[in-house]
Design an enzyme around this catalytic site. Structure first.
Site, PDB file in Angstrom:
ATOM      1  N   ASP A 199      54.740  37.650  29.982  1.00 33.69           N
ATOM      2  CA  ASP A 199      54.291  39.020  29.540  1.00 33.69           C
ATOM      3  C   ASP A 199      54.908  40.132  28.823  1.00 33.69           C
ATOM      4  O   ASP A 199      55.448  40.668  29.803  1.00 33.69           O
ATOM      5  CB  ASP A 199      52.602  39.305  29.449  1.00 33.69           C
ATOM      6  CG  ASP A 199      52.489  41.171  29.379  1.00 33.69           C
ATOM      7  OD1 ASP A 199      51.312  41.156  29.397  1.00 33.69           O
ATOM      8  OD2 ASP A 199      52.222  41.409  27.905  1.00 33.69           O
ATOM      9  N   ASP A 246      55.293  42.122  22.113  1.00 36.65           N
ATOM     10  CA  ASP A 246      54.251  41.664  23.661  1.00 36.65           C
ATOM     11  C   ASP A 246      54.193  40.714  23.066  1.00 36.65           C
ATOM     12  O   ASP A 246      52.938  40.380  22.831  1.00 36.65           O
ATOM     13  CB  ASP A 246      53.456  42.896  23.155  1.00 36.65           C
ATOM     14  CG  ASP A 246      52.608  42.495  24.744  1.00 36.65           C
ATOM     15  OD1 ASP A 246      51.417  43.639  24.514  1.00 36.65           O
ATOM     16  OD2 ASP A 246      52.326  41.813  25.068  1.00 36.65           O
TER      17      ASP A 246
HETATM   18  C1  LIG Z   1      42.171  38.643  30.068  1.00 26.33           C
HETATM   19  S1  LIG Z   1      43.493  37.366  29.301  1.00 26.33           S
HETATM   20  C2  LIG Z   1      44.898  38.492  29.573  1.00 26.33           C
HETATM   21  C3  LIG Z   1      45.874  38.668  29.479  1.00 26.33           C
HETATM   22  C4  LIG Z   1      47.005  39.352  29.524  1.00 26.33           C
HETATM   23  C5  LIG Z   1      46.986  41.207  29.736  1.00 26.33           C
HETATM   24  C6  LIG Z   1      47.911  41.026  29.440  1.00 26.33           C
HETATM   25  N1  LIG Z   1      48.763  41.927  27.804  1.00 26.33           N
HETATM   26  C7  LIG Z   1      47.288  42.087  27.195  1.00 26.33           C
HETATM   27  C8  LIG Z   1      47.490  42.995  26.837  1.00 26.33           C
HETATM   28  O1  LIG Z   1      47.146  44.762  27.002  1.00 26.33           O
HETATM   29  C9  LIG Z   1      45.842  40.802  29.870  1.00 26.33           C
HETATM   30  C10 LIG Z   1      44.435  40.799  29.943  1.00 26.33           C
END
Ligand SMILES: CSc1ccc(CNCCO)cc1
Length: 431
Positions: free
Chosen positions: A135, A320
């Site tokens: 991420d 992102d």
């Molecule tokens: C619930 S799955 C999930 C996957 C990645 C993330 C982090 N980036 C998201 C943007 O806020 C948060 C939740």
């Protein structure tokens, strides 16, 4: 010794002493070279391929033949052997000096919507394999762990530090994070060995979850996150920790990583190098503002459909990989969805929706002079509920977020270079 000068003789002698044993001499001994005593006292030797990393030196091969038949070695042959050896050892040195690189798959967690992408990593000794969401929009490396209440784990793989001989608790350190979509997690911190795509980082901060929000529990194919944002965003306290990339950077061939995300298919994250085979044309680089810690860049504008009616207006946003959709200013969205029959900004569905069978234009965004087009299929994101004839758009409004986000729907339309040199920059190329 005929007309050889003294130096040539000395050179020949020192080369001879430096020479590895002649190919073909096989030390009596163990392993595959042990001679097998056949009947009648016959001995058989198996040829063993020279270990890898051996550089062929043609001059030396000729030189050996002169020695074998006791023919005086001409001076220029002696020089040729030394010259080729010097070149070979320079090549070896160059290979040693060039840094590490890595490459790992980015696999969609679902079959239909590319909700997120996960990448296999190993943590600890013996290695524990987890699938983590890389991420660029955050900077914590955290994992589902044996410290969580079991009801919060629904099929995810967990990291168990007690089963890793290289895990070390970071006494008194904790972390807690809330993401833009409202999901959250928190816990303790260990350092342990972390490996991805052939790269290994010793003593990487691995944040073990004690609690995760319901949306993480429901994301059964995500075992945690690897933050690729700038380490300034890391939430570990009292001392914040470095991302895996920041820990690996100094030993990488180049301080870069690239994202080649794909529509409903596995893509790759590469570390330390730029794979020329993954993109076409040239990479267009624009500056990154690393404050407060996102990969923030300015897009040069947009067009609804192809780039014919391009509107040159700066759009400051973040790249992102951990966000599924694209979030842009209301003016941009109004211009886009005005072209979509039956589109509305639905309060009940939480964003722009439209009839799934509506014709959709593509969406073009600018990076410098370059233009990137997101196909309509990426923007027809998903039915609002299973089987519904109403679809949720891949372009949504950033007005509630306070920042524009180029998420996976945009990133998978390009090959993206996250270049962490000083000053940092981001590169976009077609593919
Ligand atoms: C619930 S799955 C999930 C996957 C990645 C993330 C982090 N980036 C998201 C943007 O806020 C948060 C939740």
């Amino acid at each position: 010794v005929t007309n050889l000068g003294l130096t040539a003789v000395l050179t020949a002698l020192c080369l001879a002493s430096a020479l590895p044993p002649k190919i073909g001499t096989t030390r009596m001994g163990h392993g595959e070279n042990r001679p097998s005593l056949g009947r009648g006292g016959r001995v058989t030797f198996k040829q063993a391929r020279h270990p890898t990393g051996h550089h062929f030196n043609g001059a030396r091969s000729v030189y050996r033949t002169y020695l074998k038949y006791a023919v005086p070695v001409p001076e220029d042959l002696v020089r040729a052997v030394a010259h080729t050896d010097a070149l070979n050892s320079a090549a070896e040195e160059d290979k040693r000096r060039r840094g590490a690189t890595g490459s790992a798959p980015a696999v969609p967690i679902d079959e239909r919507f590319d909700i997120a992408y996960v990448t296999p990593v190993t943590i600890g000794t013996p290695p524990q394999t987890l699938m983590l969401d890389f991420d660029t929009g955050s900077s914590d490396l955290w994992v589902f762990s044996s410290h969580m209440p079991p009801f919060q784990v629904r099929g995810q793989e967990i990291y168990t530090p007690d089963e890793s001989s290289t895990a070390r608790l970071l006494e008194g350190h904790t972390w807690s994070i809330m993401y833009g979509d409202g999901s959250a997690s928190r816990g303790n911190v260990y350092v342990d060995t972390f490996a991805v795509g052939g790269l290994t980082v010793l003593n990487q901060a691995v944040q073990t979850a004690q609690q995760v929000s319901a949306s993480f529990t429901s994301a059964t194919n995500i075992d945690g996150l690897v933050g690729l944002g700038f380490s300034t965003l890391n939430t570990v306290r009292p001392e914040s920790q470095l991302t895996f990339f920041d820990n690996a950077k100094a030993s990488l061939d180049n301080p870069v990583f690239t994202a080649d995300l794909k529509y409903m298919a596995a893509g790759t994250y590469d570390f330390g190098f730029i794979d020329r085979a993954k993109y076409t044309g040239e990479i267009t680089y624009v500056p990154i503002d690393p404050d407060p810690g996102y990969w923030i860049f300015t897009s040069s504008g947009y067009a609804v459909g192809a780039s014919s009616n391009f509107s040159a207006t700066p759009i400051i946003g973040i790249a992102d990989t951990g966000t599924s959709l694209v979030y842009l200013p209301t003016a941009v969205l109004t211009a886009y969805y005005r072209q979509v029959q039956g589109a509305t900004n639905s309060r009940s569905y939480g964003g722009y929706v439209f009839p799934c069978d509506s014709a959709l234009p593509s969406f073009t965004f600018g990076v410098g002079e370059e233009r990137f087009t997101i196909p309509a299929s990426y923007i027809r994101y998903a039915p609002v509920t299973e089987g519904s004839a109403t679809c949720f758009g891949g372009l949504q409004s950033s007005s509630e977020l306070g920042i524009n986000i180029w998420g996976d729907v945009a990133l998978k339309a390009a090959f993206v270079v996250f270049d962490s040199r000083s000053p940092p920059r981001i590169g976009w190329a077609k593919k």
